[in-house]
Design a protein around this motif. Sequence first.
Motif, PDB file in Angstrom:
ATOM      1  N   MET A   1       5.490  -0.260  -7.617  1.00  0.00           N
ATOM      2  CA  MET A   1       4.798   0.255  -6.392  1.00  0.00           C
ATOM      3  C   MET A   1       4.994  -0.464  -5.033  1.00  0.00           C
ATOM      4  N   PRO A   2       5.308  -1.733  -5.137  1.00  0.00           N
ATOM      5  CA  PRO A   2       5.698  -2.354  -3.717  1.00  0.00           C
ATOM      6  C   PRO A   2       6.852  -1.610  -3.139  1.00  0.00           C
ATOM      7  N   PHE A   3       8.045  -1.260  -3.745  1.00  0.00           N
ATOM      8  CA  PHE A   3       9.136  -0.752  -3.440  1.00  0.00           C
ATOM      9  C   PHE A   3       8.612   0.779  -2.904  1.00  0.00           C
ATOM     10  N   MET A   4       8.042   1.527  -3.892  1.00  0.00           N
ATOM     11  CA  MET A   4       7.670   2.865  -3.416  1.00  0.00           C
ATOM     12  C   MET A   4       6.854   2.959  -2.265  1.00  0.00           C
ATOM     13  N   VAL A   5       5.943   1.892  -1.915  1.00  0.00           N
ATOM     14  CA  VAL A   5       5.237   1.742  -0.700  1.00  0.00           C
ATOM     15  C   VAL A   5       6.182   1.732   0.541  1.00  0.00           C
ATOM     16  N   CYS A   6       7.155   0.853   0.239  1.00  0.00           N
ATOM     17  CA  CYS A   6       8.160   0.747   1.436  1.00  0.00           C
ATOM     18  C   CYS A   6       8.966   2.069   1.524  1.00  0.00           C
TER      19      CYS A   6
ATOM     20  N   GLY B   1      12.101  12.239  13.352  1.00  0.00           N
ATOM     21  CA  GLY B   1      13.451  12.218  13.904  1.00  0.00           C
ATOM     22  C   GLY B   1      14.466  13.094  13.040  1.00  0.00           C
ATOM     23  N   THR B   2      13.866  13.456  11.860  1.00  0.00           N
ATOM     24  CA  THR B   2      14.772  14.404  11.040  1.00  0.00           C
ATOM     25  C   THR B   2      14.280  15.653  11.357  1.00  0.00           C
TER      26      THR B   2
ATOM     27  N   ILE C   1       8.885   4.461   5.197  1.00  0.00           N
ATOM     28  CA  ILE C   1      10.182   4.706   5.877  1.00  0.00           C
ATOM     29  C   ILE C   1      10.255   6.113   6.100  1.00  0.00           C
ATOM     30  N   SER C   2       9.983   6.803   4.864  1.00  0.00           N
ATOM     31  CA  SER C   2      10.342   8.486   4.928  1.00  0.00           C
ATOM     32  C   SER C   2       9.470   9.026   5.632  1.00  0.00           C
TER      33      SER C   2
END
Length: 227
Positions: A142-147, A158-159, A151-152
């Motif tokens: 979960m912490p990595f998915m939040v990051c 920009g994309t 970011i996305s």
Amino acid sequence: MMTNLFSVFDPTTSFYNLSLNWMSTFIGLLLLPWTFWLIPSRHFVQWYSIMLHLHKEFKLLINYTNILNKGSTFIFISTFSMIMFNNFMGLFPYIFTSTSHLIMTLTMALPLWLSFMIFGWINNSFHMFAHLVPQGTPSLLMPFMVCIETISNIIRPGTLAIRLSANMIAGHLLLTLLGNSSNNSSTSMLIMLIITQIMLLILESAVAIIQSYVFTVLSMLYSSEVN
């Protein structure tokens, strides 16, 4: 004389130090008042039918039953019309392509995305937090998915801007390269180059419509996530 390959995209045409290349963006505004006092022409009727079809299609992409979304399709229809008009204007000789510059595309993408984010975080904060963690994500990730989701979400404007400007630049650069290589060509090679240029021009016309549609649909999908 073209000193740089990208000089065709450089707004250097000026009159008394006033840049005139960006004036092509506002040419469409001169055509709008005609529709209010002239008898509708076939061009106007055809354009109206296209806008009506887009309105019906855009209603399927957003929650149109929500009172807050009433009339929101007209914002995206106007965005689609403006981008497509400027894309087509760039296909004419000696007319500056404003949508090939990030200053134009980012100016459209950033305010749209920022308004969606401000509205979502103020009115639907719990819903916005729920988007940061996809359903079924293990507790360890979960912490990595939040990051990753944060970011996305941040790079979305920009994309949007880079996708539109890059597609406009790519086709115009190819047309420019083929046009500059025809100076010392033989007759048979010149005929092949003309046929290739016509096919590329047809392709660029399709890209002008597709990229304006992609920009509008992605913006609408981003707006649908905040409700």
